[in-house]
Design an enzyme around this catalytic site. Sequence first.
Site, PDB file in Angstrom:
ATOM      1  N   HIS A 206       0.856  -1.187   0.000  1.00  0.00           N
ATOM      2  CA  HIS A 206       0.000   0.000   0.000  1.00  0.00           C
ATOM      3  C   HIS A 206       0.888   1.231   0.000  1.00  0.00           C
ATOM      4  O   HIS A 206       1.938   1.237   0.642  1.00  0.00           O
ATOM      5  CB  HIS A 206      -0.900  -0.008   1.237  1.00  0.00           C
TER       6      HIS A 206
ATOM      7  N   ASP B 172      -7.983  -4.822   0.233  1.00  0.00           N
ATOM      8  CA  ASP B 172      -8.612  -5.504  -0.906  1.00  0.00           C
ATOM      9  C   ASP B 172      -8.345  -7.002  -0.932  1.00  0.00           C
ATOM     10  O   ASP B 172      -8.948  -7.721  -1.723  1.00  0.00           O
ATOM     11  CB  ASP B 172      -8.076  -4.907  -2.223  1.00  0.00           C
TER      12      ASP B 172
HETATM   13  C1  MLT Z   1      -8.327   3.305  -0.115  1.00  0.00           C
HETATM   14  O1  MLT Z   1      -8.935   2.823   0.843  1.00  0.00           O
HETATM   15  O2  MLT Z   1      -8.719   4.307  -0.705  1.00  0.00           O
HETATM   16  C2  MLT Z   1      -7.140   2.571  -0.634  1.00  0.00           C
HETATM   17  O3  MLT Z   1      -6.499   1.849   0.368  1.00  0.00           O
HETATM   18  C3  MLT Z   1      -6.212   3.435  -1.447  1.00  0.00           C
HETATM   19  C4  MLT Z   1      -5.523   4.568  -0.734  1.00  0.00           C
HETATM   20  O4  MLT Z   1      -5.786   4.899   0.404  1.00  0.00           O
HETATM   21  O5  MLT Z   1      -4.661   5.203  -1.370  1.00  0.00           O
END
Ligand code: MLT
Length: 411
Positions: free
Chosen positions: A293, A350
């Site tokens: 992430h 995810d």
């Molecule tokens: C989100 O929840 O939007 C995703 O993990 C992506 C992010 O935070 O950049």
Amino acid sequence: MELPILKATDGSDSVGLGPFLAKTGLTTFDSGFVNTAATKSDITYIDGDVGILRYRGYPIEQLAQKSTFVEVSYLLIYGELPTPEQLEVFTNKIRRHTLLHEDLKRFFDGFPRNAHPMPVVSSAANALSAYYPDSLDPKDPAQVELATIRLLAKLPTIAAYAYKKSVGQPFLYPDNSLGLVENFLRLTFGFPAEPYEVNPEVAKALDMLFILHADHEQNCSTSTVRLVGSSQANLFTSVSAGINALWGPLHGGANQAVLEMLEDIETSGGDTAEFMRRVKNKEDGVKLMGFGHRVYKNYDPRAAIVKETADQILESLGVSDPLLDIAKGLEEVALNDDYFIERRLYPNVDFYTGVIYRAMGFPTRMFTVLFALGRLPGWIAHWREMHEDTSTKIGRPRQLYTGYTERDYVP
Ligand code: MLT
């Protein structure tokens, strides 16, 4: 070492140390780069090194355990958890607005049967601007409030109709004796004139998944909502832009990509160690989806909760899914392999969600739609926060020009 001092582009904030901070990964605030390069917000706090996520100061683990999605929506949008009276008023307001205009219902007919539900949902969300001219003015708090309630109430109906459309089944009218998530499940899986029993375990798990997805500070879709909204575009249109941003496989579409990856591994024999070997050797462009992430350099706190829920929900539904075993197998290999440890690659939100959605009966194409339903209060909260700050200017990302300086035109 002599460090260069920069001034904010609007001259107001002396930010200093720009290049040094950029090089070291530290960030700074410059209100001249509104909505993209730098954004101030009171809504969500993330510490990616430790793996902490808080909405308005409340840890995500506590909210997931003790609150409902409607309560968390209230918290994100208005800044405080609602009192029982506030919650009742808020819930009743949402209930009153779940119906779609009959003309807007016909709008779904214009899409091909096999259309992916995301563009259908984003188009219908945008079309709300055409049906509700009384909720478009970002400067009128009463109109903003009405648009907020309308979106919260109508997006689940729109999402369910996008699904019904994709499977060629008739639309149902909302049943406002039900809660928001229960209503959505009935609209999605029920049939007109047939009783529909909402499975409380499924409703509870989906409610909790919506809480986990409700905000994640300046992610791609949320910064899109802020950027579009900064032009004074109305809330429906701004949220529609966020839905489009969310659709991409690197953002909300990632849970669909994870499930497809797990299915491919299953089809080719289910050998997780072999798959991870190919990932490490970058063979045939094989990628480990749902891992790593941009913000988290530790376990995504949402993923830990989702993983636990996956076990619980599958057990309560009496189903076993080989894809869950494959996912756990991949995680186990990664957590014990220096390649992934050194790169600080851990499962993100995810990684396990698709397995749960599949067990609940949602087709893969609906996964990103479910993410959009969860993220909606976060988008609304950010759009409102930006408008409440009267110093906000139109967003204008800073560009570093890298092309020719000047060339002579020779015909
Ligand atoms: C989100 O929840 O939007 C995703 O993990 C992506 C992010 O935070 O950049």
